[in-house]
Design an enzyme around this catalytic site. Structure first.
Site, PDB file in Angstrom:
ATOM      1  N   TRP A 199       0.854  -1.199   0.000  1.00 26.47           N
ATOM      2  CA  TRP A 199       0.000   0.000   0.000  1.00 26.47           C
ATOM      3  C   TRP A 199       0.888   1.246   0.000  1.00 26.47           C
ATOM      4  O   TRP A 199       1.898   1.286   0.704  1.00 26.47           O
ATOM      5  CB  TRP A 199      -0.879   0.016   1.248  1.00 26.47           C
ATOM      6  CG  TRP A 199      -2.337  -0.269   1.012  1.00 26.47           C
ATOM      7  CD1 TRP A 199      -2.929  -1.494   0.888  1.00 26.47           C
ATOM      8  CD2 TRP A 199      -3.385   0.693   0.878  1.00 26.47           C
ATOM      9  NE1 TRP A 199      -4.284  -1.348   0.705  1.00 26.47           N
ATOM     10  CE2 TRP A 199      -4.593  -0.016   0.691  1.00 26.47           C
ATOM     11  CE3 TRP A 199      -3.418   2.094   0.916  1.00 26.47           C
ATOM     12  CZ2 TRP A 199      -5.808   0.616   0.533  1.00 26.47           C
ATOM     13  CZ3 TRP A 199      -4.644   2.729   0.764  1.00 26.47           C
ATOM     14  CH2 TRP A 199      -5.819   1.985   0.557  1.00 26.47           C
TER      15      TRP A 199
ATOM     16  N   SER B 113      -0.272  -2.549   5.521  1.00 27.87           N
ATOM     17  CA  SER B 113       0.383  -2.445   6.830  1.00 27.87           C
ATOM     18  C   SER B 113      -0.223  -3.382   7.861  1.00 27.87           C
ATOM     19  O   SER B 113       0.474  -3.845   8.769  1.00 27.87           O
ATOM     20  CB  SER B 113       0.325  -1.003   7.328  1.00 27.87           C
ATOM     21  OG  SER B 113       1.169  -0.187   6.535  1.00 27.87           O
TER      22      SER B 113
ATOM     23  N   HIS C 128     -10.943   3.877   9.388  1.00 33.53           N
ATOM     24  CA  HIS C 128     -10.093   2.722   9.065  1.00 33.53           C
ATOM     25  C   HIS C 128      -8.624   3.008   9.383  1.00 33.53           C
ATOM     26  O   HIS C 128      -7.891   2.144   9.859  1.00 33.53           O
ATOM     27  CB  HIS C 128     -10.265   2.362   7.590  1.00 33.53           C
ATOM     28  CG  HIS C 128      -9.765   1.000   7.267  1.00 33.53           C
ATOM     29  ND1 HIS C 128      -8.859   0.761   6.272  1.00 33.53           N
ATOM     30  CD2 HIS C 128     -10.027  -0.199   7.824  1.00 33.53           C
ATOM     31  CE1 HIS C 128      -8.584  -0.526   6.216  1.00 33.53           C
ATOM     32  NE2 HIS C 128      -9.297  -1.131   7.154  1.00 33.53           N
TER      33      HIS C 128
ATOM     34  N   PHE D  58       9.851  -0.793  14.067  1.00 34.59           N
ATOM     35  CA  PHE D  58       8.600  -0.205  13.569  1.00 34.59           C
ATOM     36  C   PHE D  58       8.913   0.955  12.624  1.00 34.59           C
ATOM     37  O   PHE D  58       9.170   2.076  13.060  1.00 34.59           O
ATOM     38  CB  PHE D  58       7.787   0.284  14.776  1.00 34.59           C
ATOM     39  CG  PHE D  58       6.410   0.790  14.455  1.00 34.59           C
ATOM     40  CD1 PHE D  58       6.145   2.152  14.396  1.00 34.59           C
ATOM     41  CD2 PHE D  58       5.376  -0.100  14.236  1.00 34.59           C
ATOM     42  CE1 PHE D  58       4.870   2.619  14.116  1.00 34.59           C
ATOM     43  CE2 PHE D  58       4.087   0.369  13.959  1.00 34.59           C
ATOM     44  CZ  PHE D  58       3.844   1.723  13.905  1.00 34.59           C
TER      45      PHE D  58
HETATM   46  N1  LIG Z   1      -5.462   2.410   3.811  1.00 34.07           N
HETATM   47  C1  LIG Z   1      -4.250   1.792   3.992  1.00 34.07           C
HETATM   48  C2  LIG Z   1      -4.124   0.421   4.169  1.00 34.07           C
HETATM   49  N2  LIG Z   1      -5.225  -0.367   4.181  1.00 34.07           N
HETATM   50  C3  LIG Z   1      -5.146  -1.814   3.967  1.00 34.07           C
HETATM   51  C4  LIG Z   1      -4.836  -2.603   5.240  1.00 34.07           C
HETATM   52  O1  LIG Z   1      -3.485  -2.405   5.665  1.00 34.07           O
HETATM   53  C5  LIG Z   1      -5.032  -4.107   4.992  1.00 34.07           C
HETATM   54  O2  LIG Z   1      -4.149  -4.517   3.951  1.00 34.07           O
HETATM   55  C6  LIG Z   1      -6.467  -4.424   4.602  1.00 34.07           C
HETATM   56  O3  LIG Z   1      -7.327  -3.909   5.583  1.00 34.07           O
HETATM   57  C7  LIG Z   1      -6.667  -5.955   4.455  1.00 34.07           C
HETATM   58  O4  LIG Z   1      -6.364  -6.583   5.673  1.00 34.07           O
HETATM   59  N3  LIG Z   1      -2.914  -0.142   4.357  1.00 34.07           N
HETATM   60  C8  LIG Z   1      -1.776   0.641   4.367  1.00 34.07           C
HETATM   61  O5  LIG Z   1      -0.661   0.121   4.528  1.00 34.07           O
HETATM   62  N4  LIG Z   1      -1.880   1.999   4.195  1.00 34.07           N
HETATM   63  C9  LIG Z   1      -3.085   2.597   4.013  1.00 34.07           C
HETATM   64  O6  LIG Z   1      -3.129   3.856   3.867  1.00 34.07           O
HETATM   65  C1  LIG Z   2      -5.792   3.931   6.228  1.00 34.46           C
HETATM   66  C2  LIG Z   2      -6.919   3.523   5.344  1.00 34.46           C
HETATM   67  O1  LIG Z   2      -7.385   2.393   5.347  1.00 34.46           O
HETATM   68  C3  LIG Z   2      -7.563   4.605   4.555  1.00 34.46           C
HETATM   69  O2  LIG Z   2      -6.597   5.155   3.684  1.00 34.46           O
HETATM   70  C4  LIG Z   2      -8.753   4.091   3.737  1.00 34.46           C
HETATM   71  O3  LIG Z   2      -9.394   5.232   3.243  1.00 34.46           O
HETATM   72  P1  LIG Z   2     -10.913   5.501   3.677  1.00 34.46           P
HETATM   73  O4  LIG Z   2     -10.925   5.720   5.179  1.00 34.46           O
HETATM   74  O5  LIG Z   2     -11.314   6.772   2.929  1.00 34.46           O
HETATM   75  O6  LIG Z   2     -11.740   4.302   3.273  1.00 34.46           O
END
Ligand SMILES: Nc1c(NC[C@H](O)[C@H](O)[C@H](O)CO)[nH]c(=O)[nH]c1=O
Ligand SMILES: CC(=O)[C@@H](O)COP(=O)(O)O
Length: 161
Positions: free
Chosen positions: A31, A65, A97, A122
């Site tokens: 991501w 992540s 999220h 980290f």
């Molecule tokens: N929105 C971001 C994500 N979202 C995905 C989650 O980390 C994960 O892969 C998903 O929920 C499936 O389990 N991940 C990031 O690394 N950065 C983001 O901004």
């Molecule tokens: C960190 C996330 O999962 C985020 O970027 C996803 O975007 P949204 O909160 O607009 O669905």
């Protein structure tokens, strides 16, 4: 001290153990890969600059992540490494999220440091916007990947004491 007052890429090699004999695992989230690739390049360059052999850097990718915890756990279980670095970039969106992904990976990495005797570093940016991420992955504030690599070398050394 906030990052804006400390360049993340600065280090003094005279204060860092030689990393020649250490093996490092690096788990990288896909991501925001323009950011995570910048973080990885910073980490890799610092590890090599401090004596790490190229063949002693093992890289795995995970989707996001939130999967960094499992990727690091698996790395600890199947690879003989002296330290693991997890690299991610979480950027706030419209919903909560962001909060749960950040909390999940933070707690997960903390748990691994408690449950295993190999340190997990980290290197996850948790930013309000893309510019903050750019600034911290090789931009005006330096590279958090560099900072993480130096921490990894120091912790791999501490583990030998
Ligand atoms: N929105 C971001 C994500 N979202 C995905 C989650 O980390 C994960 O892969 C998903 O929920 C499936 O389990 N991940 C990031 O690394 N950065 C983001 O901004
Ligand atoms: C960190 C996330 O999962 C985020 O970027 C996803 O975007 P949204 O909160 O607009 O669905």
């Amino acid at each position: 001290m906030a990052t804006e007052n400390k360049n993340l890429s600065e280090y003094d090699k005279t204060t860092i153990p030689n990393a020649k004999d250490f093996r490092f695992g690096i788990v990288v989230s896909e991501w925001n890969d323009t950011i995570t690739e910048g973080l990885y390049k910073g980490a890799e360059a610092a590890l090599l600059d401090c004596g790490t052999e190229t063949e002693n850097i093992i890289r795995w990718n995970v989707p996001g992540s939130f999967e960094l915890t499992f990727g690091a756990k698996r790395m600890l279980e199947v690879k003989d490494v002296d330290c693991v670095i997890v690299i991610g970039s979480v950027i706030k969106g419209e919903t909560m999220h962001f909060d749960f992904v950040c909390q999940g990976v933070t707690q997960g990495v903390k748990d691994l440091n408690v449950l295993y005797d190999t340190p997990v570093i980290f290197c996850v940016l948790t930013d309000d916007n893309m510019q903050q991420s750019i600034d911290r992955s090789g931009g005006k504030h330096g590279n958090k990947g560099t900072e993480a690599a130096i921490a990894a070398i120091k912790m791999a050394h501490l583990r030998t004491l």
